[in-house]
Design a protein around this motif. Structure first.
Motif, PDB file in Angstrom:
ATOM      1  N   HIS A  21       0.862  -1.178   0.000  1.00  0.00           N
ATOM      2  CA  HIS A  21       0.000   0.000   0.000  1.00  0.00           C
ATOM      3  C   HIS A  21       0.900   1.229   0.000  1.00  0.00           C
ATOM      4  O   HIS A  21       1.514   1.563   1.022  1.00  0.00           O
ATOM      5  N   VAL A  22       0.969   1.887  -1.129  1.00  0.00           N
ATOM      6  CA  VAL A  22       1.863   3.033  -1.289  1.00  0.00           C
ATOM      7  C   VAL A  22       1.072   4.315  -1.017  1.00  0.00           C
ATOM      8  O   VAL A  22       0.124   4.628  -1.742  1.00  0.00           O
ATOM      9  N   SER A  23       1.477   5.039   0.016  1.00  0.00           N
ATOM     10  CA  SER A  23       0.812   6.296   0.342  1.00  0.00           C
ATOM     11  C   SER A  23       1.571   7.467  -0.290  1.00  0.00           C
ATOM     12  O   SER A  23       2.736   7.339  -0.681  1.00  0.00           O
ATOM     13  N   ARG A  24       0.919   8.600  -0.367  1.00  0.00           N
ATOM     14  CA  ARG A  24       1.578   9.804  -0.881  1.00  0.00           C
ATOM     15  C   ARG A  24       2.744  10.204   0.005  1.00  0.00           C
ATOM     16  O   ARG A  24       3.795  10.622  -0.483  1.00  0.00           O
ATOM     17  N   ASP A  25       2.567  10.075   1.319  1.00  0.00           N
ATOM     18  CA  ASP A  25       3.632  10.483   2.246  1.00  0.00           C
ATOM     19  C   ASP A  25       4.874   9.618   2.097  1.00  0.00           C
ATOM     20  O   ASP A  25       6.002  10.106   2.259  1.00  0.00           O
ATOM     21  N   MET A  26       4.695   8.331   1.830  1.00  0.00           N
ATOM     22  CA  MET A  26       5.838   7.437   1.658  1.00  0.00           C
ATOM     23  C   MET A  26       6.733   7.902   0.518  1.00  0.00           C
ATOM     24  O   MET A  26       7.964   7.835   0.596  1.00  0.00           O
ATOM     25  N   VAL A  27       6.111   8.389  -0.547  1.00  0.00           N
ATOM     26  CA  VAL A  27       6.869   8.809  -1.733  1.00  0.00           C
ATOM     27  C   VAL A  27       7.224  10.283  -1.668  1.00  0.00           C
ATOM     28  O   VAL A  27       8.201  10.724  -2.282  1.00  0.00           O
ATOM     29  N   GLY A  28       6.471  11.048  -0.895  1.00  0.00           N
ATOM     30  CA  GLY A  28       6.674  12.493  -0.863  1.00  0.00           C
ATOM     31  C   GLY A  28       5.884  13.218  -1.941  1.00  0.00           C
ATOM     32  O   GLY A  28       6.283  14.290  -2.402  1.00  0.00           O
ATOM     33  N   LEU A  29       4.748  12.643  -2.339  1.00  0.00           N
ATOM     34  CA  LEU A  29       3.933  13.246  -3.392  1.00  0.00           C
ATOM     35  C   LEU A  29       2.963  14.258  -2.796  1.00  0.00           C
ATOM     36  O   LEU A  29       2.387  14.039  -1.724  1.00  0.00           O
ATOM     37  N   THR A  30       2.778  15.368  -3.503  1.00  0.00           N
ATOM     38  CA  THR A  30       1.791  16.377  -3.142  1.00  0.00           C
ATOM     39  C   THR A  30       0.891  16.632  -4.349  1.00  0.00           C
ATOM     40  O   THR A  30       1.086  16.047  -5.427  1.00  0.00           O
ATOM     41  N   ASP A  31      -0.074  17.516  -4.185  1.00  0.00           N
ATOM     42  CA  ASP A  31      -0.959  17.839  -5.311  1.00  0.00           C
ATOM     43  C   ASP A  31      -0.196  18.442  -6.476  1.00  0.00           C
ATOM     44  O   ASP A  31      -0.655  18.365  -7.625  1.00  0.00           O
ATOM     45  N   ASN A  32       0.953  19.020  -6.225  1.00  0.00           N
ATOM     46  CA  ASN A  32       1.781  19.554  -7.316  1.00  0.00           C
ATOM     47  C   ASN A  32       2.323  18.460  -8.218  1.00  0.00           C
ATOM     48  O   ASN A  32       2.762  18.747  -9.331  1.00  0.00           O
ATOM     49  N   ASP A  33       2.301  17.211  -7.739  1.00  0.00           N
ATOM     50  CA  ASP A  33       2.839  16.096  -8.514  1.00  0.00           C
ATOM     51  C   ASP A  33       1.763  15.359  -9.309  1.00  0.00           C
ATOM     52  O   ASP A  33       2.054  14.363  -9.960  1.00  0.00           O
ATOM     53  N   PHE A  34       0.529  15.862  -9.253  1.00  0.00           N
ATOM     54  CA  PHE A  34      -0.574  15.259  -9.997  1.00  0.00           C
ATOM     55  C   PHE A  34      -1.117  16.256 -11.015  1.00  0.00           C
ATOM     56  O   PHE A  34      -1.107  17.474 -10.784  1.00  0.00           O
ATOM     57  N   ALA A  35      -1.600  15.712 -12.127  1.00  0.00           N
ATOM     58  CA  ALA A  35      -2.229  16.545 -13.151  1.00  0.00           C
ATOM     59  C   ALA A  35      -3.715  16.715 -12.881  1.00  0.00           C
ATOM     60  O   ALA A  35      -4.312  17.719 -13.271  1.00  0.00           O
ATOM     61  N   ASP A  36      -4.320  15.714 -12.252  1.00  0.00           N
ATOM     62  CA  ASP A  36      -5.746  15.753 -11.911  1.00  0.00           C
ATOM     63  C   ASP A  36      -5.959  14.868 -10.690  1.00  0.00           C
ATOM     64  O   ASP A  36      -5.015  14.646  -9.910  1.00  0.00           O
ATOM     65  N   LEU A  37      -7.148  14.326 -10.527  1.00  0.00           N
ATOM     66  CA  LEU A  37      -7.439  13.542  -9.331  1.00  0.00           C
ATOM     67  C   LEU A  37      -6.586  12.288  -9.194  1.00  0.00           C
ATOM     68  O   LEU A  37      -6.308  11.832  -8.086  1.00  0.00           O
ATOM     69  N   ILE A  38      -6.156  11.698 -10.335  1.00  0.00           N
ATOM     70  CA  ILE A  38      -5.531  10.372 -10.264  1.00  0.00           C
ATOM     71  C   ILE A  38      -4.227  10.238 -11.039  1.00  0.00           C
ATOM     72  O   ILE A  38      -3.405   9.378 -10.724  1.00  0.00           O
ATOM     73  N   HIS A  39      -3.982  11.095 -12.024  1.00  0.00           N
ATOM     74  CA  HIS A  39      -2.809  10.933 -12.885  1.00  0.00           C
ATOM     75  C   HIS A  39      -1.645  11.803 -12.423  1.00  0.00           C
ATOM     76  O   HIS A  39      -1.818  13.012 -12.224  1.00  0.00           O
ATOM     77  N   MET A  40      -0.485  11.192 -12.281  1.00  0.00           N
ATOM     78  CA  MET A  40       0.723  11.960 -11.972  1.00  0.00           C
ATOM     79  C   MET A  40       1.176  12.739 -13.195  1.00  0.00           C
ATOM     80  O   MET A  40       1.008  12.287 -14.328  1.00  0.00           O
ATOM     81  N   ASN A  41       1.771  13.898 -12.946  1.00  0.00           N
ATOM     82  CA  ASN A  41       2.402  14.640 -14.038  1.00  0.00           C
ATOM     83  C   ASN A  41       3.851  14.176 -14.177  1.00  0.00           C
ATOM     84  O   ASN A  41       4.276  13.218 -13.520  1.00  0.00           O
ATOM     85  N   LEU A  42       4.607  14.839 -15.032  1.00  0.00           N
ATOM     86  CA  LEU A  42       5.970  14.387 -15.309  1.00  0.00           C
ATOM     87  C   LEU A  42       6.842  14.434 -14.060  1.00  0.00           C
ATOM     88  O   LEU A  42       7.635  13.510 -13.796  1.00  0.00           O
ATOM     89  N   ASN A  43       6.689  15.470 -13.265  1.00  0.00           N
ATOM     90  CA  ASN A  43       7.481  15.574 -12.039  1.00  0.00           C
ATOM     91  C   ASN A  43       7.112  14.470 -11.057  1.00  0.00           C
ATOM     92  O   ASN A  43       7.975  13.852 -10.422  1.00  0.00           O
ATOM     93  N   GLY A  44       5.804  14.184 -10.945  1.00  0.00           N
ATOM     94  CA  GLY A  44       5.373  13.119 -10.049  1.00  0.00           C
ATOM     95  C   GLY A  44       5.857  11.751 -10.509  1.00  0.00           C
ATOM     96  O   GLY A  44       6.235  10.907  -9.694  1.00  0.00           O
ATOM     97  N   ALA A  45       5.858  11.517 -11.831  1.00  0.00           N
ATOM     98  CA  ALA A  45       6.334  10.240 -12.369  1.00  0.00           C
ATOM     99  C   ALA A  45       7.811  10.038 -12.061  1.00  0.00           C
ATOM    100  O   ALA A  45       8.241   8.923 -11.717  1.00  0.00           O
ATOM    101  N   ARG A  46       8.593  11.098 -12.181  1.00  0.00           N
ATOM    102  CA  ARG A  46      10.028  10.983 -11.867  1.00  0.00           C
ATOM    103  C   ARG A  46      10.242  10.680 -10.389  1.00  0.00           C
ATOM    104  O   ARG A  46      11.055   9.820 -10.013  1.00  0.00           O
ATOM    105  N   LYS A  47       9.492  11.383  -9.550  1.00  0.00           N
ATOM    106  CA  LYS A  47       9.639  11.187  -8.105  1.00  0.00           C
ATOM    107  C   LYS A  47       9.226   9.762  -7.705  1.00  0.00           C
ATOM    108  O   LYS A  47       9.919   9.093  -6.922  1.00  0.00           O
TER     109      LYS A  47
END
Length: 392
Positions: free
Chosen positions: A347-373
């Protein structure tokens, strides 16, 4: 002396007046009867030659269209078919499979070189099938991995198991007749849907002109733009993105993110007041049918000695809040699978990876920065001891 008489009119009684002869016999006897031969019957060819010639022309055009299939596919790629074919081109050490969160969020180049039980995983492929369900991923893996990989990581999310939706792209690009028969047996509640979409797909693929109609339109937009620049900008933008995607799929590792998702930012979406309050792929949520195909995927991995990991993909906090009941049911199913089938679930949480809303393009898809992270976080996670040091 001789007396001269003048002629005078003599009237006869009516019954004594001569009547015109009405007997036709003398006239008929004087005529020659000419016999005209009957016209020969018109043959099938002469009766139908226009239709036949038109049908021959259509068949010839269809064959000609099919001869340029690679050209049309480059301008309108079938992501499902191309990713399956790309994965099958060579044996893979590690394969990721899943829906659009995998398609947009996992870059195999940043993960290649990780280790598993001390063995390097150099050949990594991400088979993210946007809009797909667990049923589609089962069919895709069976075709994409003629040589089973060492590790299969299924980036799963709640919409994958939703029986309230099915993806027509699966029957079109992934099913065989045997797959349709299995669907009818396993999914009686969706039997009509499966049979109808499979048969429609076979009918559509019978005609090259129909099958490649969108690719032809995108190619035409390219040709027109070369002669008349900026004459059809919207079609040209679509054609340019599709051609770039096709090139990446033909030569890459399955990672071909959509331009819109790559540059999108969910923070900006919310600031503009455009954040949705529902996610349509979670509508009418119920589970059970697609779970059967998850069991089939587990069976395939066990039969082929493939290490399977179910990785619960991170999504935005808003999505989990909006559809809290749906995510609760989905995670209950994951726990059942983990216990009854002895499958590892992370179960991968946002906090485990360090993802924020800035790393998503919409409700579910990561943007390029989020994909790299996320991809950079995955590499060391995979290399940890598979027995249990990785987070779960």
């Amino acid at each position: 002396m001789e007396t001269q008489t003048t002629p005078r009119e003599v009237r006869l009684p009516l019954e004594a007046a001569p009547r015109p002869r009405t007997d036709p016999q003398p006239i008929l006897k004087s005529l020659t009867v000419v016999t005209v031969p009957a016209a020969p019957p018109v043959g099938f060819w002469r009766r139908n030659r226009t239709i036949i010639l038109f049908a021959i022309l259509l068949v010839a055009v269809d064959f000609a269209i099919g001869a340029f299939a690679s050209l049309w596919q480059r301008h309108s790629p079938d992501d499902y078919a191309m990713k399956v074919a790309g994965c099958a081109r060579s044996p893979r050490d590690l394969v990721f499979v899943g829906g659009s969160p995998v398609a947009e969020g996992i870059d195999p180049d940043r993960i290649a070189g990780s280790t598993w039980h001390g063995r390097r995983l150099d050949s990594v492929y991400a088979m993210g099938l946007s809009g797909g369900t667990t049923s589609d991923f089962y069919h895709a893996i069976r075709r994409a991995c003629p040589t089973p990989p060492k590790v299969l990581i299924y980036g799963i999310t709640a919409s994958d198991l939703n029986d309230g939706r099915n993806e027509p792209h699966g029957p079109y690009s992934l099913w065989s007749w045997g797959d349709m028969a299995r669907w009818v047996r396993l999914r009686p509640e969706a039997r009509e849907w499966g049979v109808r979409h499979f048969l429609l797909a076979r009918m559509g693929q019978a005609s090259n002109l129909f099958r490649y109609r969108h690719g032809i339109r995108m190619w035409a937009a390219y040709m027109v733009d070369e002669s008349l620049p900026r004459s059809c900008p919207e079609a040209m933008r679509e054609a340019d993105e599709l051609r770039e995607r096709a090139d990446r799929l033909l030569s890459g590792n399955g990672y071909a993110p959509a331009r819109g998702f790559s540059v999108g930012n969910y923070v900006a979406v919310k600031a503009a007041g455009l954040a949705p309050d529902r996610f349509p792929y979670l509508a009418h949520y119920r589970t059970g049918g697609h779970v059967k195909y998850l069991h089939l995927l587990i069976d395939w991995c066990e039969a082929n000695h493939v290490e399977l990991i179910l990785m619960d993909m991170p999504v935005t906090a808003d999505l989990e809040r909006i559809h809290a009941a749906e995510f609760a049911e989905y995670r209950t199913r994951l726990i059942e699978i983990e216990k009854t089938r002895n499958v590892r679930v992370i179960h991968v949480s946002r906090d485990m990876v360090g993802l924020t809303d800035n790393d998503f393009a919409d409700l579910i898809h990561m943007n390029l920065n989020g994909a790299r992270k996320f991809s950079d976080w995955l590499k060391p996670m995979i290399s940890r001891d598979p027995a249990g040091s990785a987070p779960s």
